[in-house]
Scaffold this motif. Structure first.
Motif, PDB file in Angstrom:
ATOM      1  N   LEU A 108       2.303   6.983  -6.663  1.00 45.64           N
ATOM      2  CA  LEU A 108       1.261   7.925  -7.100  1.00 45.64           C
ATOM      3  C   LEU A 108       1.623   9.348  -6.688  1.00 45.64           C
ATOM      4  O   LEU A 108       1.406  10.298  -7.448  1.00 45.64           O
ATOM      5  CB  LEU A 108      -0.098   7.522  -6.512  1.00 45.64           C
ATOM      6  CG  LEU A 108      -0.745   6.288  -7.145  1.00 45.64           C
ATOM      7  CD1 LEU A 108      -1.876   5.762  -6.270  1.00 45.64           C
ATOM      8  CD2 LEU A 108      -1.271   6.612  -8.547  1.00 45.64           C
ATOM      9  N   GLN A 122      -4.221  -7.158  -1.999  1.00 41.65           N
ATOM     10  CA  GLN A 122      -3.374  -6.919  -0.831  1.00 41.65           C
ATOM     11  C   GLN A 122      -2.939  -5.465  -0.714  1.00 41.65           C
ATOM     12  O   GLN A 122      -2.488  -5.040   0.338  1.00 41.65           O
ATOM     13  CB  GLN A 122      -2.153  -7.840  -0.860  1.00 41.65           C
ATOM     14  CG  GLN A 122      -1.196  -7.577  -1.999  1.00 41.65           C
ATOM     15  CD  GLN A 122       0.067  -8.415  -1.906  1.00 41.65           C
ATOM     16  OE1 GLN A 122       0.126  -9.377  -1.161  1.00 41.65           O
ATOM     17  NE2 GLN A 122       1.078  -8.071  -2.671  1.00 41.65           N
ATOM     18  N   VAL A 123      -3.091  -4.692  -1.771  1.00 40.10           N
ATOM     19  CA  VAL A 123      -2.693  -3.287  -1.725  1.00 40.10           C
ATOM     20  C   VAL A 123      -3.737  -2.468  -0.970  1.00 40.10           C
ATOM     21  O   VAL A 123      -3.411  -1.611  -0.155  1.00 40.10           O
ATOM     22  CB  VAL A 123      -2.505  -2.729  -3.155  1.00 40.10           C
ATOM     23  CG1 VAL A 123      -2.009  -1.291  -3.109  1.00 40.10           C
ATOM     24  CG2 VAL A 123      -1.575  -3.612  -3.959  1.00 40.10           C
ATOM     25  N   ALA A 124      -5.001  -2.735  -1.252  1.00 41.62           N
ATOM     26  CA  ALA A 124      -6.084  -1.918  -0.707  1.00 41.62           C
ATOM     27  C   ALA A 124      -6.719  -2.497   0.546  1.00 41.62           C
ATOM     28  O   ALA A 124      -7.568  -1.852   1.154  1.00 41.62           O
ATOM     29  CB  ALA A 124      -7.167  -1.735  -1.776  1.00 41.62           C
ATOM     30  N   ALA A 167       2.606   1.753  -3.410  1.00 41.24           N
ATOM     31  CA  ALA A 167       1.709   2.248  -4.465  1.00 41.24           C
ATOM     32  C   ALA A 167       1.374   3.714  -4.222  1.00 41.24           C
ATOM     33  O   ALA A 167       1.389   4.532  -5.146  1.00 41.24           O
ATOM     34  CB  ALA A 167       0.433   1.406  -4.499  1.00 41.24           C
ATOM     35  N   ASN A 168       1.113   4.091  -2.983  1.00 43.02           N
ATOM     36  CA  ASN A 168       0.788   5.484  -2.690  1.00 43.02           C
ATOM     37  C   ASN A 168       1.979   6.403  -2.921  1.00 43.02           C
ATOM     38  O   ASN A 168       1.813   7.530  -3.383  1.00 43.02           O
ATOM     39  CB  ASN A 168       0.265   5.628  -1.254  1.00 43.02           C
ATOM     40  CG  ASN A 168      -1.230   5.385  -1.183  1.00 43.02           C
ATOM     41  OD1 ASN A 168      -1.962   5.650  -2.141  1.00 43.02           O
ATOM     42  ND2 ASN A 168      -1.692   4.886  -0.049  1.00 43.02           N
ATOM     43  N   ASN A 218       0.924  -4.093   7.549  1.00 41.15           N
ATOM     44  CA  ASN A 218       1.631  -2.807   7.547  1.00 41.15           C
ATOM     45  C   ASN A 218       1.513  -2.103   8.894  1.00 41.15           C
ATOM     46  O   ASN A 218       2.512  -1.629   9.456  1.00 41.15           O
ATOM     47  CB  ASN A 218       1.058  -1.922   6.430  1.00 41.15           C
ATOM     48  CG  ASN A 218       1.749  -0.581   6.338  1.00 41.15           C
ATOM     49  OD1 ASN A 218       1.381   0.347   7.044  1.00 41.15           O
ATOM     50  ND2 ASN A 218       2.764  -0.483   5.513  1.00 41.15           N
ATOM     51  N   ASN A 226       0.821  -1.206   0.000  1.00 37.69           N
ATOM     52  CA  ASN A 226       0.000   0.000   0.000  1.00 37.69           C
ATOM     53  C   ASN A 226       0.859   1.262   0.000  1.00 37.69           C
ATOM     54  O   ASN A 226       0.632   2.185  -0.791  1.00 37.69           O
ATOM     55  CB  ASN A 226      -0.928  -0.019   1.223  1.00 37.69           C
ATOM     56  CG  ASN A 226      -1.834   1.180   1.282  1.00 37.69           C
ATOM     57  OD1 ASN A 226      -1.456   2.218   1.808  1.00 37.69           O
ATOM     58  ND2 ASN A 226      -3.022   1.069   0.724  1.00 37.69           N
ATOM     59  N   PHE A 227       1.853   1.289   0.857  1.00 41.81           N
ATOM     60  CA  PHE A 227       2.734   2.460   0.972  1.00 41.81           C
ATOM     61  C   PHE A 227       3.497   2.687  -0.333  1.00 41.81           C
ATOM     62  O   PHE A 227       3.671   3.827  -0.787  1.00 41.81           O
ATOM     63  CB  PHE A 227       3.699   2.218   2.140  1.00 41.81           C
ATOM     64  CG  PHE A 227       4.535   3.393   2.531  1.00 41.81           C
ATOM     65  CD1 PHE A 227       3.960   4.568   2.982  1.00 41.81           C
ATOM     66  CD2 PHE A 227       5.922   3.324   2.481  1.00 41.81           C
ATOM     67  CE1 PHE A 227       4.750   5.656   3.362  1.00 41.81           C
ATOM     68  CE2 PHE A 227       6.715   4.393   2.865  1.00 41.81           C
ATOM     69  CZ  PHE A 227       6.118   5.564   3.307  1.00 41.81           C
ATOM     70  N   ALA A 248      -7.791  10.317  -7.145  1.00 45.05           N
ATOM     71  CA  ALA A 248      -7.064   9.434  -8.061  1.00 45.05           C
ATOM     72  C   ALA A 248      -5.613   9.256  -7.640  1.00 45.05           C
ATOM     73  O   ALA A 248      -4.898   8.415  -8.179  1.00 45.05           O
ATOM     74  CB  ALA A 248      -7.140   9.978  -9.486  1.00 45.05           C
ATOM     75  N   GLU A 249      -5.162  10.048  -6.682  1.00 40.87           N
ATOM     76  CA  GLU A 249      -3.762   9.949  -6.240  1.00 40.87           C
ATOM     77  C   GLU A 249      -3.581   8.997  -5.058  1.00 40.87           C
ATOM     78  O   GLU A 249      -2.487   8.889  -4.509  1.00 40.87           O
ATOM     79  CB  GLU A 249      -3.241  11.350  -5.850  1.00 40.87           C
ATOM     80  CG  GLU A 249      -3.114  12.282  -7.043  1.00 40.87           C
ATOM     81  CD  GLU A 249      -2.933  13.725  -6.612  1.00 40.87           C
ATOM     82  OE1 GLU A 249      -2.334  13.971  -5.551  1.00 40.87           O
ATOM     83  OE2 GLU A 249      -3.426  14.612  -7.345  1.00 40.87           O
ATOM     84  N   ILE A 250      -4.668   8.340  -4.655  1.00 37.45           N
ATOM     85  CA  ILE A 250      -4.603   7.406  -3.532  1.00 37.45           C
ATOM     86  C   ILE A 250      -4.934   6.008  -4.029  1.00 37.45           C
ATOM     87  O   ILE A 250      -5.977   5.806  -4.651  1.00 37.45           O
ATOM     88  CB  ILE A 250      -5.636   7.784  -2.443  1.00 37.45           C
ATOM     89  CG1 ILE A 250      -5.505   9.249  -2.047  1.00 37.45           C
ATOM     90  CG2 ILE A 250      -5.520   6.878  -1.228  1.00 37.45           C
ATOM     91  CD1 ILE A 250      -4.200   9.599  -1.393  1.00 37.45           C
ATOM     92  N   THR A 251      -4.061   5.072  -3.748  1.00 37.06           N
ATOM     93  CA  THR A 251      -4.341   3.703  -4.172  1.00 37.06           C
ATOM     94  C   THR A 251      -5.500   3.129  -3.366  1.00 37.06           C
ATOM     95  O   THR A 251      -5.632   3.402  -2.172  1.00 37.06           O
ATOM     96  CB  THR A 251      -3.077   2.820  -4.058  1.00 37.06           C
ATOM     97  OG1 THR A 251      -3.277   1.652  -4.846  1.00 37.06           O
ATOM     98  CG2 THR A 251      -2.770   2.421  -2.624  1.00 37.06           C
TER      99      THR A 251
END
Lengths: 264, 264, 264
Positions: free
Chosen positions: A29, B18-20, A25-26, C22, A22-23, B182-185
């Motif tokens: 972005l 797993q990202v979100a 990917a953010n 995380n 998550n970190f 849109a800048e946040i996964t």
């Protein structure tokens, strides 16, 4: 170089660990890059074909994710896009060291981004790794990094109190960053992906480009640390600053640091 | 409708990426819903039997998670609870498109929540997807969304600069939200789960309920964007506002937007 | 005891769920511990051999992660380091209950950290679990916790409105914490890992050490709740306070609470 990243908006295929996903990917972005985070064997090749760079990370490795990394790594090489390898905890287990060795053998890596303990494990030097963290040892980092860079024909970025980048011939030290960065999980993982975004967007020697990525990252870290009271808010503010840091900020801050050594 | 969600406290079974996963669970909790995040084949059926809605997301798809989605989808249909499908990056790989087609064929989906590129991939239209992001193409979104809604007998919510919801007969535009989203996964992933929570709690046409979920979400996003300097703090503030936004906030903000088109 | 944790900087091997991974790693770092988060069968034994405690969590269990937990659990027992088990949603599915029973049978657990619904499932008592959350039932928690503690010869910490710790003979109530902690996913998961860090660093009865970990955690939660407007910023501030809370803060706050009951 930051402007080039921001205007290219590169797509970075990350095969990474579940802790940092998550970190990471953010952070991409925030920089203006587009992350692709899929790690299934079934789609590894197609995802890499969509990307401008590949970022590999073994933080929570499994046999399946290693298989995906090998497929994606070879695909990236065929396509001619940069590959960054982050060998998290390389010295911690035989599984990890074997995975790193397979990746170094079968994939042309552009940049190896690691800490001192991981570097030592890859170089074969004795180094007392503390878990997957940097550990403390008495190997001299600089010659090890240069040797690994020459052996595998890649750039090496070793991060720690002072960061170091080398192509095996020259070494550059990047004095930016904050000790608070070590208190956030995935800080190194995101840095590797950020370096991949720089390598995807800028023409030139990987070592020089990686050095600029480290400056950008370290300066955002310094500023976030100065503005926040602890790791939770540091982490949020750091993402803010990855988004708002400009080329001028890097240029000004780097006037105060950075030492270039010519070597052979 | 928000009051109904908050008083029902629906249980949402999420099989997601797993990202979100963390952001999605925290967003559901902020809304007052209870997330169940297990994705193992061994327990997929039992977990869905505990839930008031099912939220499926293929962001980091594997064969095992697809198997779980099919089991849980059929279980949800037997039980008669709503199913939301988020076809992340549907056009990016054959594996993803095949997974989406299997899910649309074997599971009765209540709401398909996607971006324009994913919609086009499902509709079969040409669309240049940029990784798993929205991409840019020249297909006209509205007729595509209506066609997909009719073909699969479901509601479709397409999010982008302006959001659109359709049941295949009528189309509603929801003009709320902020480019910062849109800048946040995981922003779209969490929205899909939030829509599932609304569908689990409110009686009525899925399209109307989904539109209200989008208004709630977009208004929280607008306000968070206005109050924060960058993506890290935006993300934290957005969760705060998911928890504190009230029906009245939605009603007042939506007076200024929303256009209803009758079609057939 | 907090000083002992901070000066030992224990390494905690966590086999945990993808939702909390995380947050759990960042919370351990904030406390001054070093997380190892790998969960592959191939390296489970070696990773545990590097650690000072093992923290097991079944939040998004798979057969593979269960296999790793069994290997790591037995390794931890051989090595003589503490093992904490967090049986997330133990009553929700047969897969989870069977996993918990296998772990309790084959691994000597030092501390079972759960909520009331999970405790009841393990004890075999009737309890209406709501998803993986605490649920509400009419079993009396204290005798159940004491019975489970005696049956498996371990300490039990049951968290909820008031936390309870027992070794089967005595019970201590820890009245700290905030209802806002229930609005953040992974709060219980991180607590279990924090308890593992205390157990790894302090000599003495596990029940007493666990009670201190709960005080530290609850007091950080109370303070974070008082200072923040909603769950997003609460979560960031909570990590800040895990890093800045000192022994003195715990001692002062705990003067106002805590009741010790002698039993049996």
């Amino acid at each position: 170089m930051l402007n080039e990243v921001q205007s290219k908006e590169p797509i970075i295929h990350c095969i990474t660990n579940q802790v940092a996903a998550n970190f990471q990917a953010n952070g991409l972005l925030a920089l203006g890059a587009s992350p692709i985070m899929g790690d299934a064997v079934e789609e590894a090749e197609e995802l890499t074909l969509l990307a401008d760079a590949l970022s590999l990370n073994i933080g929570t490795l499994s046999q399946r994710s290693l298989d995906s990394m090998l497929i994606s790594g070879k695909t990236a090489n065929r396509k001619g896009i940069p590959v960054v390898l982050d060998p998290v905890g390389a010295g911690a287990t035989r599984f990890r060291l074997s995975a790193v060795n397979q990746l170094l053998q079968h994939v042309e890596i552009t940049l190896l981004r690691c800490n001192a303990g991981e570097l030592a494990a890859i170089a074969g030097a004795d180094w007392q790794a503390k878990g997957v963290d940097a550990g403390a040892g008495d190997a001299d980092i600089e010659p090890l990094a240069m040797e690994v860079a020459r052996r595998y024909r890649l750039a090496v970025a070793v991060t720690g109190e002072t960061d170091l980048v080398t192509d095996g011939q020259t070494v550059e030290y990047i004095p930016h960053g904050s000790p608070k960065m070590a208190e956030i999980t995935g800080m190194g993982c995101l840095l590797s992906a950020v370096a991949a975004a720089f390598l995807a967007s800028v023409e030139g020697p990987p070592m020089t480009i990686a050095a600029e990525a480290l400056r950008y990252y370290g300066i955002a870290g310094e500023n976030a640390a100065a503005e926040t009271p602890g790791p939770g808010n540091f982490s949020a503010r750091f993402l803010d600053l990855l988004a708002s840091t400009e080329q001028q900020d890097i240029d000004e801050a780097s006037k105060m640091g950075g030492m270039l050594y010519g070597r052979d």
